[in-house]
Scaffold this motif. Sequence first.
Motif, PDB file in Angstrom:
ATOM      1  N   THR A  10      43.983  37.474  33.192  1.00 37.46           N
ATOM      2  CA  THR A  10      43.063  38.733  33.236  1.00 37.46           C
ATOM      3  C   THR A  10      41.664  38.607  33.422  1.00 37.46           C
ATOM      4  O   THR A  10      41.179  37.586  33.165  1.00 37.46           O
ATOM      5  CB  THR A  10      43.154  39.285  31.668  1.00 37.46           C
ATOM      6  OG1 THR A  10      44.531  39.416  31.242  1.00 37.46           O
ATOM      7  CG2 THR A  10      42.529  40.469  31.388  1.00 37.46           C
ATOM      8  N   THR A  11      41.140  39.571  34.137  1.00 35.19           N
ATOM      9  CA  THR A  11      39.567  39.474  34.646  1.00 35.19           C
ATOM     10  C   THR A  11      39.063  40.655  34.167  1.00 35.19           C
ATOM     11  O   THR A  11      39.724  41.868  34.523  1.00 35.19           O
ATOM     12  CB  THR A  11      39.592  39.444  36.526  1.00 35.19           C
ATOM     13  OG1 THR A  11      40.144  38.079  36.574  1.00 35.19           O
ATOM     14  CG2 THR A  11      38.337  39.384  36.629  1.00 35.19           C
ATOM     15  N   TYR A  12      38.104  40.756  33.757  1.00 35.54           N
ATOM     16  CA  TYR A  12      36.859  41.804  33.196  1.00 35.54           C
ATOM     17  C   TYR A  12      36.025  41.944  34.268  1.00 35.54           C
ATOM     18  O   TYR A  12      35.287  40.884  34.780  1.00 35.54           O
ATOM     19  CB  TYR A  12      36.331  41.310  31.965  1.00 35.54           C
ATOM     20  CG  TYR A  12      37.389  41.499  30.723  1.00 35.54           C
ATOM     21  CD1 TYR A  12      38.078  42.655  30.135  1.00 35.54           C
ATOM     22  CD2 TYR A  12      37.765  40.108  30.200  1.00 35.54           C
ATOM     23  CE1 TYR A  12      38.856  42.418  29.319  1.00 35.54           C
ATOM     24  CE2 TYR A  12      38.677  40.015  29.192  1.00 35.54           C
ATOM     25  CZ  TYR A  12      39.399  41.303  28.764  1.00 35.54           C
ATOM     26  OH  TYR A  12      40.294  41.151  27.679  1.00 35.54           O
ATOM     27  N   PHE A  13      35.709  43.076  34.799  1.00 31.71           N
ATOM     28  CA  PHE A  13      34.666  43.160  35.494  1.00 31.71           C
ATOM     29  C   PHE A  13      33.720  44.324  35.567  1.00 31.71           C
ATOM     30  O   PHE A  13      34.057  45.110  34.780  1.00 31.71           O
ATOM     31  CB  PHE A  13      35.034  43.235  37.292  1.00 31.71           C
ATOM     32  CG  PHE A  13      35.928  44.337  37.191  1.00 31.71           C
ATOM     33  CD1 PHE A  13      35.392  45.639  37.797  1.00 31.71           C
ATOM     34  CD2 PHE A  13      37.530  44.328  37.376  1.00 31.71           C
ATOM     35  CE1 PHE A  13      36.425  46.615  37.884  1.00 31.71           C
ATOM     36  CE2 PHE A  13      38.329  45.573  37.514  1.00 31.71           C
ATOM     37  CZ  PHE A  13      37.582  46.834  37.777  1.00 31.71           C
ATOM     38  N   ASP A  14      32.249  43.952  35.563  1.00 38.49           N
ATOM     39  CA  ASP A  14      31.335  45.153  35.637  1.00 38.49           C
ATOM     40  C   ASP A  14      30.145  44.743  36.223  1.00 38.49           C
ATOM     41  O   ASP A  14      28.987  44.782  35.649  1.00 38.49           O
ATOM     42  CB  ASP A  14      30.827  44.947  33.906  1.00 38.49           C
ATOM     43  CG  ASP A  14      30.454  43.676  33.404  1.00 38.49           C
ATOM     44  OD1 ASP A  14      30.320  42.738  34.210  1.00 38.49           O
ATOM     45  OD2 ASP A  14      30.228  43.560  32.273  1.00 38.49           O
ATOM     46  N   ALA A  15      30.347  44.718  37.412  1.00 40.58           N
ATOM     47  CA  ALA A  15      29.204  44.198  38.468  1.00 40.58           C
ATOM     48  C   ALA A  15      29.111  45.298  39.505  1.00 40.58           C
ATOM     49  O   ALA A  15      30.225  45.785  40.002  1.00 40.58           O
ATOM     50  CB  ALA A  15      29.349  42.912  38.821  1.00 40.58           C
ATOM     51  N   SER A  16      28.255  45.161  40.269  1.00 39.31           N
ATOM     52  CA  SER A  16      28.032  45.966  41.454  1.00 39.31           C
ATOM     53  C   SER A  16      27.839  44.923  42.693  1.00 39.31           C
ATOM     54  O   SER A  16      27.498  44.033  42.682  1.00 39.31           O
ATOM     55  CB  SER A  16      26.504  46.730  41.610  1.00 39.31           C
ATOM     56  OG  SER A  16      26.328  47.480  40.300  1.00 39.31           O
ATOM     57  N   GLY A  17      28.486  45.472  43.634  1.00 37.14           N
ATOM     58  CA  GLY A  17      28.474  44.726  44.914  1.00 37.14           C
ATOM     59  C   GLY A  17      29.036  43.258  44.778  1.00 37.14           C
ATOM     60  O   GLY A  17      28.214  42.360  45.097  1.00 37.14           O
ATOM     61  N   ASP A  18      30.209  43.216  44.211  1.00 36.56           N
ATOM     62  CA  ASP A  18      30.796  41.661  43.891  1.00 36.56           C
ATOM     63  C   ASP A  18      32.162  41.590  44.302  1.00 36.56           C
ATOM     64  O   ASP A  18      32.809  42.465  44.564  1.00 36.56           O
ATOM     65  CB  ASP A  18      30.492  41.430  42.564  1.00 36.56           C
ATOM     66  CG  ASP A  18      30.187  40.030  42.279  1.00 36.56           C
ATOM     67  OD1 ASP A  18      30.366  39.191  43.343  1.00 36.56           O
ATOM     68  OD2 ASP A  18      29.912  39.656  41.017  1.00 36.56           O
ATOM     69  N   ALA A  19      32.545  40.507  44.290  1.00 37.03           N
ATOM     70  CA  ALA A  19      34.205  40.138  44.678  1.00 37.03           C
ATOM     71  C   ALA A  19      34.400  38.929  44.312  1.00 37.03           C
ATOM     72  O   ALA A  19      33.598  37.939  43.880  1.00 37.03           O
ATOM     73  CB  ALA A  19      34.208  40.237  46.501  1.00 37.03           C
ATOM     74  N   ALA A  20      35.508  38.659  44.036  1.00 35.40           N
ATOM     75  CA  ALA A  20      36.291  37.212  43.658  1.00 35.40           C
ATOM     76  C   ALA A  20      37.699  37.202  44.150  1.00 35.40           C
ATOM     77  O   ALA A  20      38.463  38.075  44.177  1.00 35.40           O
ATOM     78  CB  ALA A  20      36.142  37.286  42.032  1.00 35.40           C
ATOM     79  N   LEU A  21      38.345  35.913  44.566  1.00 35.73           N
ATOM     80  CA  LEU A  21      39.397  35.520  44.711  1.00 35.73           C
ATOM     81  C   LEU A  21      40.204  35.285  43.318  1.00 35.73           C
ATOM     82  O   LEU A  21      39.590  34.390  42.900  1.00 35.73           O
ATOM     83  CB  LEU A  21      39.480  34.523  45.512  1.00 35.73           C
ATOM     84  CG  LEU A  21      40.862  33.698  45.738  1.00 35.73           C
ATOM     85  CD1 LEU A  21      41.906  34.664  46.519  1.00 35.73           C
ATOM     86  CD2 LEU A  21      40.490  32.581  46.727  1.00 35.73           C
ATOM     87  N   LEU A  22      40.977  35.892  42.943  1.00 38.30           N
ATOM     88  CA  LEU A  22      41.511  35.915  41.718  1.00 38.30           C
ATOM     89  C   LEU A  22      42.618  35.022  41.538  1.00 38.30           C
ATOM     90  O   LEU A  22      42.997  34.143  40.531  1.00 38.30           O
ATOM     91  CB  LEU A  22      41.876  37.337  41.145  1.00 38.30           C
ATOM     92  CG  LEU A  22      40.944  38.192  41.009  1.00 38.30           C
ATOM     93  CD1 LEU A  22      41.656  39.540  40.506  1.00 38.30           C
ATOM     94  CD2 LEU A  22      39.698  37.666  40.156  1.00 38.30           C
ATOM     95  N   LYS A  23      43.504  34.739  42.893  1.00 39.50           N
ATOM     96  CA  LYS A  23      44.618  33.967  42.781  1.00 39.50           C
ATOM     97  C   LYS A  23      44.864  33.694  44.127  1.00 39.50           C
ATOM     98  O   LYS A  23      44.867  34.672  45.021  1.00 39.50           O
ATOM     99  CB  LYS A  23      45.603  34.482  42.205  1.00 39.50           C
ATOM    100  CG  LYS A  23      47.011  33.484  41.987  1.00 39.50           C
ATOM    101  CD  LYS A  23      48.357  34.483  41.308  1.00 39.50           C
ATOM    102  CE  LYS A  23      49.238  33.221  41.355  1.00 39.50           C
ATOM    103  NZ  LYS A  23      50.434  33.516  41.144  1.00 39.50           N
ATOM    104  N   THR A  24      45.401  32.575  44.353  1.00 39.59           N
ATOM    105  CA  THR A  24      45.885  32.008  45.825  1.00 39.59           C
ATOM    106  C   THR A  24      47.534  31.938  45.412  1.00 39.59           C
ATOM    107  O   THR A  24      48.094  31.533  44.540  1.00 39.59           O
ATOM    108  CB  THR A  24      45.274  30.787  46.079  1.00 39.59           C
ATOM    109  OG1 THR A  24      45.600  29.859  45.002  1.00 39.59           O
ATOM    110  CG2 THR A  24      44.106  30.688  46.501  1.00 39.59           C
TER     111      THR A  24
END
Length: 94
Positions: A10-24
């Motif tokens: 589970t990923t919570y996000f609350d940011a502007s202009g961001d990114a993340a690799l959650l799973k490969t």
Amino acid sequence: MANRESNANTTYFDASGDAALLKTGAGVVGKLIIHTVGTTAVVILYDALTATGNILYSWVTADGKIEKNLDARFTTGLYLQITGTTPGGIVTWS
């Protein structure tokens, strides 16, 4: 950007202009919840290792708050991209 719950799916996000690799690798996106709409915000989930390739789901500010069961399969990986101003939400996957 991404604050992960202890179950690591589970990923919570609350940011502007961001990114993340959650799973490969392969998996399934479970749910997307947007609880804070933000301003001119866009949230995109990709079946990819970067912000390119197959889009699994795309949300924009005009869509408003949502709680959506996606149950979308991905094969390459799960990548989360956020643009605009401070949307807040949760994405789950396995």
